[in-house]
Design a protein around this motif. Structure first.
Motif, PDB file in Angstrom:
ATOM      1  N   TYR A 219      -3.402 -11.929 -43.548  1.00 19.36           N
ATOM      2  CA  TYR A 219      -1.851 -11.760 -43.337  1.00 19.36           C
ATOM      3  C   TYR A 219      -1.550 -11.515 -41.851  1.00 19.36           C
ATOM      4  O   TYR A 219      -2.100 -10.469 -41.247  1.00 19.36           O
ATOM      5  CB  TYR A 219      -1.538 -10.334 -44.162  1.00 19.36           C
ATOM      6  N   ASP A 222       3.161  -8.621 -39.307  1.00 18.08           N
ATOM      7  CA  ASP A 222       4.679  -8.446 -39.524  1.00 18.08           C
ATOM      8  C   ASP A 222       5.094  -8.758 -40.929  1.00 18.08           C
ATOM      9  O   ASP A 222       5.842  -8.311 -41.602  1.00 18.08           O
ATOM     10  CB  ASP A 222       5.651  -8.918 -38.676  1.00 18.08           C
ATOM     11  N   ALA A 223       4.292  -9.934 -41.594  1.00 19.24           N
ATOM     12  CA  ALA A 223       4.324 -10.245 -42.815  1.00 19.24           C
ATOM     13  C   ALA A 223       3.824  -9.321 -43.554  1.00 19.24           C
ATOM     14  O   ALA A 223       4.393  -9.038 -44.902  1.00 19.24           O
ATOM     15  CB  ALA A 223       3.728 -11.854 -43.202  1.00 19.24           C
ATOM     16  N   THR A 225       3.947  -6.246 -43.596  1.00 19.00           N
ATOM     17  CA  THR A 225       4.781  -5.029 -43.719  1.00 19.00           C
ATOM     18  C   THR A 225       5.749  -5.226 -44.786  1.00 19.00           C
ATOM     19  O   THR A 225       6.173  -4.352 -45.681  1.00 19.00           O
ATOM     20  CB  THR A 225       5.486  -4.445 -42.375  1.00 19.00           C
ATOM     21  N   ALA A 226       6.175  -6.654 -44.790  1.00 22.97           N
ATOM     22  CA  ALA A 226       7.103  -6.933 -45.904  1.00 22.97           C
ATOM     23  C   ALA A 226       6.238  -6.937 -47.278  1.00 22.97           C
ATOM     24  O   ALA A 226       6.946  -6.665 -48.231  1.00 22.97           O
ATOM     25  CB  ALA A 226       7.633  -8.247 -45.517  1.00 22.97           C
ATOM     26  N   HIS A 227       5.179  -7.527 -47.227  1.00 25.90           N
ATOM     27  CA  HIS A 227       4.566  -7.544 -48.641  1.00 25.90           C
ATOM     28  C   HIS A 227       4.122  -5.996 -49.141  1.00 25.90           C
ATOM     29  O   HIS A 227       4.345  -5.910 -50.273  1.00 25.90           O
ATOM     30  CB  HIS A 227       3.333  -8.355 -48.278  1.00 25.90           C
ATOM     31  N   VAL A 229       6.108  -3.570 -48.897  1.00 25.16           N
ATOM     32  CA  VAL A 229       7.143  -2.835 -49.278  1.00 25.16           C
ATOM     33  C   VAL A 229       7.632  -3.566 -50.672  1.00 25.16           C
ATOM     34  O   VAL A 229       8.026  -2.919 -51.606  1.00 25.16           O
ATOM     35  CB  VAL A 229       8.548  -2.948 -48.402  1.00 25.16           C
ATOM     36  N   ARG A 230       7.278  -4.956 -50.599  1.00 27.54           N
ATOM     37  CA  ARG A 230       7.753  -5.693 -51.882  1.00 27.54           C
ATOM     38  C   ARG A 230       6.892  -5.606 -52.976  1.00 27.54           C
ATOM     39  O   ARG A 230       7.195  -5.477 -54.250  1.00 27.54           O
ATOM     40  CB  ARG A 230       7.742  -7.231 -51.470  1.00 27.54           C
ATOM     41  N   THR A 252       1.997   2.977 -45.558  1.00 28.08           N
ATOM     42  CA  THR A 252       1.557   3.302 -47.028  1.00 28.08           C
ATOM     43  C   THR A 252       1.569   4.853 -47.585  1.00 28.08           C
ATOM     44  O   THR A 252       1.749   5.016 -48.508  1.00 28.08           O
ATOM     45  CB  THR A 252       0.089   2.568 -46.893  1.00 28.08           C
TER      46      THR A 252
END
Length: 360
Positions: A219, A222-223, A225-227, A229-230, A252
């Protein structure tokens, strides 16, 4: 040293450090009695208390004591106060990580029943962070500093990445994943940092070949961090370089509900240091409000590391019992208010000791 004996040096630290260290020591002593560990705890000074007494935050002879011991419990340090080494301001955390070659910062994060958290779902993951190089200017040079002020308006920071350090942190992550859910997630920025992060990914892929039962995915940071959260529940063991790991492990920990629930161990081949994931919080020092669980969980990780080093099931059993007692205490409200509890620091430690004594 007998097979079931462990000598730990304990440094309480600054701010809330002495309060949460006292609770941690009580838990360790109880675990030692309960599981026959034979712990010997040697109490020493570092940080502001040492500076006041000895003129330095860290006496040179303290390194010899730690080298002779089996492990170190380090309370939170006011590291921002230690900018001037010429006046005795040595950062103990940086010092021991570098001198003991503690290359793996292992930070679990999980949600707990009874604790409100911002995550969209429960999760249980571990961030494995390389600890000795990257952009950290205070530890990636043999001599000197990797951050330079060229002119009053120009600063240059150097990032060091080596194959050997990438390979050993990758191997630590894969070994851990093999004992968990069998998934490693390598986090990088190789689309921009093509050479350094490209080398990191190459070494992760090489190590993956030695662990056919563990999957590897990759990964961009920056991607990631989105994953997180999601969908944090999809992740198992995240491995990354120093600065990315520092940031992601704080993220985390907060997603779990509180950084006060974040344990942390700094491990090398021959030495390990338990260290709370948070700072010294001077604004609440001495008020009996600090959450001791981060350092307690870090001490439990230290016992687990010792179990692997010695091949002693008793240390692993003690580690699991401490972690289980923390989960039960949080669910029962026997914790500090930041995680939904109703107790102060000392009472939280005492309640945990009682649970540990009653554990089956």
């Amino acid at each position: 040293m007998t097979r079931n004996a462990l000598h730990l040096v304990v440094l309480p630290g600054d701010g809330i450090g002495p309060e949460i260290t006292a609770a941690t020591v009580a838990v360790l002593e109880t675990a030692s009695d309960r599981f026959g560990l034979g712990l010997r705890l040697e109490h020493e000074l570092a940080g502001h208390a040492s500076l006041a007494r000895h003129g330095t935050t860290l006496r040179p002879e303290l390194l010899d004591k730690v080298l002779a011991a089996d492990g170190l419990v380090l309370g939170p340090m006011a590291t921002a106060d230690y900018a001037d080494g010429s006046r005795g301001g040595i950062n103990p955390s940086m010092f021991f990580r570098k001198k003991l070659d503690l290359f793996a910062n292992i930070r679990p994060a999980r949600t707990y029943p009874g604790v409100r958290h911002p995550a969209v779902e429960p999760f249980d993951l571990v961030v494995v962070r390389e600890n000795t190089e990257g952009f950290y200017a205070d530890r990636n040079m043999e001599a000197g500093n990797a951050e330079m002020l060229v002119t009053p308006d120009v600063c240059i920071s150097l990032r060091r990445i080596t194959r050997s350090c990438c390979a050993r942190i990758a191997r630590a992550a894969f070994r851990l994943a093999a004992a968990r859910r069998g998934k490693v997630h390598a986090v990088h920025k190789a689309n921009v940092l093509r050479l350094g992060d490209g080398m990191f990914l190459e070494e992760c892929r090489k190590v993956a070949a030695d662990f056919p039962g563990v999957t590897l995915d990759e990964y961009i940071v920056d991607a990631m961090t989105a994953h997180l959260v999601r969908a944090p529940g999809k992740f198992d063991v995240i491995v990354t370089t120093n600065m990315f790991g520092d940031i992601l492990s704080d993220l985390t920990a907060e997603l779990s509900g509180s950084i006060g629930l974040g344990g942390s161990i700094n491990a090398g081949e021959r030495h390990a240091m338990a260290q709370a994931a948070h700072g010294s919080a001077p604004d609440i020092a001495g008020q009996d409000r600090a959450n001791p669980f981060s350092l307690i969980l870090s001490a439990a990780q230290l016992l687990e590391w010792q179990a692997e080093r010695l091949g002693s099931p008793a240390f692993a059993e003690a580690s699991r019992a401490i972690e289980g007692a923390v989960a039960e205490a949080v669910a029962a409200g026997e914790a500090t208010p930041d995680v939904g509890g109703r107790l102060g620091t000392a009472a939280t430690g005492q309640a945990l000791v009682a649970r540990l004594r009653a554990a089956r």
